[in-house]
Design a protein around this motif. Structure first.
Motif, PDB file in Angstrom:
ATOM      1  N   LEU A 189       0.881  -1.310  -0.006  1.00 50.54           N
ATOM      2  CA  LEU A 189       0.023  -0.114   0.013  1.00 50.54           C
ATOM      3  C   LEU A 189       0.836   1.306  -0.121  1.00 50.54           C
ATOM      4  O   LEU A 189       0.625   2.172  -0.870  1.00 50.54           O
ATOM      5  N   VAL A 196       1.758   6.703  -6.917  1.00 46.53           N
ATOM      6  CA  VAL A 196       0.604   7.840  -7.409  1.00 46.53           C
ATOM      7  C   VAL A 196       1.029   9.195  -7.152  1.00 46.53           C
ATOM      8  O   VAL A 196       1.040  10.190  -8.043  1.00 46.53           O
TER       9      VAL A 196
ATOM     10  N   LEU B  12      -6.690  14.550 -10.121  1.00 45.98           N
ATOM     11  CA  LEU B  12      -6.306  14.061  -8.878  1.00 45.98           C
ATOM     12  C   LEU B  12      -7.367  13.231  -8.276  1.00 45.98           C
ATOM     13  O   LEU B  12      -7.242  12.121  -7.404  1.00 45.98           O
ATOM     14  N   ALA B  15      -7.071   9.898  -9.641  1.00 45.01           N
ATOM     15  CA  ALA B  15      -5.931   9.241  -9.052  1.00 45.01           C
ATOM     16  C   ALA B  15      -6.342   8.396  -7.718  1.00 45.01           C
ATOM     17  O   ALA B  15      -6.030   7.426  -7.192  1.00 45.01           O
ATOM     18  N   VAL B  19      -6.288   4.747  -6.255  1.00 43.12           N
ATOM     19  CA  VAL B  19      -5.654   4.527  -4.891  1.00 43.12           C
ATOM     20  C   VAL B  19      -6.685   3.563  -4.140  1.00 43.12           C
ATOM     21  O   VAL B  19      -6.381   2.610  -3.396  1.00 43.12           O
ATOM     22  N   TYR B  22      -6.882   0.079  -5.840  1.00 43.82           N
ATOM     23  CA  TYR B  22      -5.758  -0.625  -5.328  1.00 43.82           C
ATOM     24  C   TYR B  22      -5.702  -0.884  -3.745  1.00 43.82           C
ATOM     25  O   TYR B  22      -5.180  -2.244  -3.487  1.00 43.82           O
ATOM     26  N   TRP B  23      -6.073  -0.203  -2.990  1.00 44.66           N
ATOM     27  CA  TRP B  23      -6.173  -0.452  -1.564  1.00 44.66           C
ATOM     28  C   TRP B  23      -7.064  -1.597  -1.650  1.00 44.66           C
ATOM     29  O   TRP B  23      -6.805  -2.530  -0.851  1.00 44.66           O
ATOM     30  N   ASN B  26      -5.641  -4.622  -2.508  1.00 39.33           N
ATOM     31  CA  ASN B  26      -4.693  -5.439  -1.646  1.00 39.33           C
ATOM     32  C   ASN B  26      -5.382  -5.873  -0.371  1.00 39.33           C
ATOM     33  O   ASN B  26      -4.828  -6.932   0.021  1.00 39.33           O
TER      34      ASN B  26
END
Lengths: 852, 60
Positions: A189, A196, B12, B15, B19, B22-23, B26
């Motif tokens: 993470l 990013v 942003l 983005a 994220v 992605y989190w 994960n």
């Protein structure tokens, strides 16, 4: 539609290989005629074909691999898995209240993509299996099954029938596994967020740099500057946190960790940049540098932490090496090994692995192969009352044992447990890089402080801050934190491509400190299996005895018809035929030789009245003549020997080879000797290691002392450095003793070497070795022979050279940059540009240079 | 160039969505095992290719 295996059914079997495992076809029987070496392979091939999964062989061929031979046991032995207690311990429910169960099985024999493919097709083979997922790195398959539709025992049997032996894994390590998984995820993470943020910051930084050079409207500068600040916050507070933690931990322990200047650089750069943004000095900011720095360093750290994980849990390994069930004496009833107590009687038959430690109460002079514990290459005969150990194999005969130890209490169990403990205690060597890091850190901190103070008193705080921050940024230890791990990672990959699997980066460095190297004998310096090494034939029976040596070193492609006389071929074939049903290693050696040269099929021999005479040999009748393959001591061989035979026999006896004589109507006509052949490249490699590497070689073997000395003489190891009759426990002690003098490496392949491997500075496991050994070894050589060992040491040396070169180059850059920053010549912009250049150059060196 | 004041926050936001995705990936353990998927693909290609071939041939 089906692949080639089916097509070869009509080929003559003399030079064929098993359709499934590509092994040699040993026995000249109906199985071989069909193209299989054993019932196990036949069963697996059948199962695979029946279910339309013959693509398996295609896949394997593409990978350049072949399936492992399944074990010889054809009877299913997984009924104990259906025991309620067992299910409770080893399986778990998938969802609360549901009936679906999940179990993790550790598999022996999984080695490539084809295995993954086949195993994940399990649901196709059994409708009760809902899902199967392989975790290749750990050699584990996790199966979800419906207990109503199928049983755990059936699942295990199915996997076994495909050629992989399953061992249920306990979820007991949940605690540490959970923690590891958590830290692994957070690391990922952090890297993701850093990536990013830094990419977006860099996007804006380009504009700001341009603005600094040719001017930029204040509104846009403010926008970019402020947004960069906001994006830099998570990087500074979250992503870079590991650096603060280790730097602080180091300070508390009084150590200057290399993370300290990194942490300082990041924080200082941020504070400096934030101050400027707030003041309106929008373009004089370092956000991109600190973000990129953090990203690179985190990435480097993550690369370093990716090391191969193997199951080292002693309990799992124990059950991979010895059976879970035992047969109660006097019946066919099987019991879970753990339910046995001292005094119980257990029966073990031929070709079975002994499940417990015990004393023999029935079965005298039974042949038992104890190589797994002692390293002996030949089985020995155990008398009544002797001790037998779990993990050893009964070669022929039947034993009844009175149980004396079970599971972890057995000798095998205790050895494996000591492994678990050993692998945590390692003799720490002051690694070269550690020393460099400490020196570097100290230097940078002093320089930064000095710069700050100097400029503060001469030109004020702003100039001081600018210079100090420029210094910290330009002297970023990228080479230490990124290029070096990268160098090692690439080295590990290059080594892996050549079949040398190294567990982690620090092993490479430890290899360069090694001064002593210890070799195991059986399987490491020798082939590990008995082979025919010499043969003499007496062609004419009239006149004085005249013996001629046969050339055994025939390569399989050479025609044996031209090399050997008619008599020689016939005698060899008869010898092989006589030994057809024996499991004794000598018999296997003779048969192996005959099969390899097509002698068994060239002479379809039908021997009558084949009988074994214990202690003497085997007799059989052919065309009315009596033939016998016997031990030399039961014949008066000296009477019919000539000088040549006597000489050859002396050499053989001196190297402790086993002999056999073929009698034709009572007259010796063929003399054979078998021994565990020494690997062809052993001597050359050891000499190379001595001269180039400056290593001192030793030989430790569980086999008899005279054999150890004989082998040592042949591979250029001094007699004083060769020891025989060494037990596994003694091996570990000897290694520990050597280790206390100078860093020692140990090369071995068996369970009897495992404890010694962990005691050594670097443990090297050799091809064909036991799973246990590979789990604890630091290096695993997948290609046979001794040569990879020399390659290993040379590669390690080259890797360290590359690292040193990188250090010099980067050091040069850093010095120039640092001097510039201190002198105030280099400002933030220039520092921010110089740093990536030096980083990129060492990274390129790391990636492109040849190490292995 | 005023559009930058809109574009920047917009990109942003994208983005940020990335994220979050992605989190989540994960967290749901998708990055747990990075070796096996590489091997798995080799096998699937094989059977997918076969299926296509036999599918096409049966059309005649």
């Amino acid at each position: 539609m089906s692949s080639s295996p089916a097509a070869s059914a009509s080929e003559p079997c003399s030079h064929s290989r098993c359709k499934h495992c590509s092994g040699e076809l040993i026995a000249a029987d109906s199985l071989a005629a069909e193209g299989f070496c054993c019932p196990g392979c036949k069963a697996v091939h059948h199962t695979i074909g029946e279910l339309g999964l013959s693509d398996y062989y295609e896949l394997l061929r593409k990978q350049g691999e072949s399936p492992r031979k399944p074990s010889n046991e054809t009877r299913p032995r997984y009924e104990y898995c259906n025991d309620a207690l067992f299910i409770d311990r080893y399986t778990s429910v998938v969802t609360e209240g549901g009936s679906l169960r999940r179990v993790s099985l550790y598999l022996e024999g999984m080695h490539c993509a084809a295995c993954v493919w086949l195993l994940e097709k399990l649901p196709l083979l059994n409708s009760g299996i809902i899902h199967a997922r392989v975790e290749f790195g750990r050699s584990v398959v996790t199966v979800q099954y419906e207990p109503e539709a199928t049983s755990l025992g059936a699942v295990c049997s199915l996997i076994h029938s495909l050629g992989y032996q399953p061992v249920p894994v306990e979820d007991g390590e949940a605690g540490t596994a959970q923690a590891k998984r958590h830290s692994h995820r957070i690391m990922l993470l952090r890297i993701g967020v850093a990536a990013v943020c830094s990419m977006n910051i860099m996007m804006m930084a380009v504009s700001l740099y341009q603005g600094r050079i040719s001017g930029i409207t204040p509104e846009y500068a403010a926008l970019f500057s402020w947004v960069s600040l906001v994006l830099a916050l998570p990087v500074v507070l979250f992503c870079a946190y590991p650096f603060y933690r280790t730097a602080w931990g180091g300070l508390k322990a009084g150590v200057l960790h290399v993370d300290l200047p990194i942490a300082l650089a990041i924080v200082a750069a941020f504070v400096f940049s934030a101050a400027n943004t707030l003041r309106g000095e929008y373009t004089l900011v370092y956000y991109d540098s600190l973000a990129a720095l953090t990203l690179l360093l985190l990435g480097g750290r993550w690369l370093q932490s990716r090391s191969v994980e193997r199951i080292t849990d002693a309990a799992t390994l124990l059950y991979a090496l010895s059976p879970r069930v035992a047969r109660s004496a006097g019946g066919e009833q099987k019991r879970f090994v753990e339910s046995l107590v001292k005094g119980d009687l257990v029966e073990v038959r031929a070709d079975e692995v002994i499940p417990v430690d015990g004393t023999i109460v029935q079965g005298d002079q039974v042949l038992v192969h104890q190589g797994i514990l002692t390293g002996e290459s030949v089985p020995i005969r155990l008398p009544l009352g002797a001790h037998a150990f779990a993990g050893t194999t009964v070669v022929s005969g039947t034993l009844t044992l009175r149980v004396s130890a079970v599971g972890r209490e057995t000798r095998l169990g205790r050895i494996l447990q000591s492994l678990e403990q050993q692998s945590l205690k390692r003799a720490p060597i002051e690694l070269f890089l550690d020393r460099v890091s400490k020196g570097f850190t100290a230097l940078v901190l002093i320089a930064a402080l000095g710069t700050f103070l100097f400029w503060a008193q001469s030109s004020g705080y702003e100039a001081a801050f600018t210079a100090a921050v420029a210094l910290l940024v330009v002297s970023c230890p990228c080479v230490l934190a990124v290029a070096t791990p990268l160098t090692f990672s690439v080295a590990l990959m290059q080594a892996a491509k050549r079949g040398i699997l190294i567990k982690s980066a620090e092993v490479i460095e430890r290899l360069t400190t090694i001064r002593t190297i210890v070799f195991d004998k059986t399987g490491t310096l020798t082939e590990g299996a008995m082979k025919l090494t010499a043969a003499c034939i007496r062609e004419r029976l009239d006149g004085p005895p005249h013996w001629v040596s046969l050339d055994i070193q025939l390569s399989p492609t050479q025609d044996c018809e031209s090399r050997y006389s008619e008599n020689a071929r016939r005698y060899l074939a008869i010898s092989a035929a006589l030994e057809q049903s024996s499991h004794h290693p000598i018999a296997v050696a003779v048969r192996g030789f005959a099969v390899k040269n097509g002698l068994d099929s060239a002479y379809r021999l039908a021997l009558n009245n084949v009988r074994t005479e214990a202690g003497i040999g085997v007799w059989g009748e052919l065309d009315g003549e009596l033939w016998g393959l016997v031990a030399p001591r039961s014949v008066n061989l000296a009477d019919v020997s000539d000088l040549h035979l006597t000489q050859v026999r002396t050499v053989a006896v001196n190297s402790m080879a086993s002999e056999a004589v073929l009698l034709r109507a009572g007259v010796p006509v063929l003399w054979l000797s078998c021994s565990d052949a020494i690997r062809s490249d052993a001597r050359e490699v050891i000499e190379r290691l001595r001269s180039h590497g400056g290593l001192t070689p030793y030989l430790l073997s569980g086999d008899q002392t005279p054999i150890a000395h004989a082998v040592a003489a042949q591979v250029a190891i001094p007699q004083a450095h060769a020891y025989g009759d060494v037990s596994p426990e003694e091996k570990r002690e000897r290694i520990a003793a050597l280790q206390s003098n100078s860093p020692t490496a140990m090369v071995g392949d068996g369970v009897n070497d495992a404890a010694a491997l962990t005691a050594a500075s670097v443990g090297i496991g050799v091809h064909g070795g036991a799973q246990v050994c590979l789990s604890v070894a630091d290096v695993y050589l997948t290609t046979g022979g001794v040569k990879p060992i020399a390659d290993l040491f040379e590669g390690a040396g080259r890797t360290l050279s590359v690292v040193r070169v990188s250090l010099w180059i980067s050091g040069g850059y850093n010095l120039l940059g640092a001097v510039g920053a201190i002198a105030g010549v280099i400002g933030p912009l220039e520092a921010a540009i110089l740093m990536p250049i030096s980083s990129v150059s060492v990274i390129l060196i790391a990636l492109l240079s040849r190490k292995f | 160039m005023d559009i930058v004041f809109f574009l920047l926050p917009a990109s942003l936001l994208l983005a940020l969505i990335a994220v979050v995705g992605y989190w989540w990936a994960n967290r749901s353990g998708q990055f747990e095992d990075l070796d096996t998927p590489a091997l798995r693909v080799l096998g699937d290609e094989q059977s997918a290719g076969e299926k296509k071939e036999s599918g096409e041939s049966s059309h005649d």
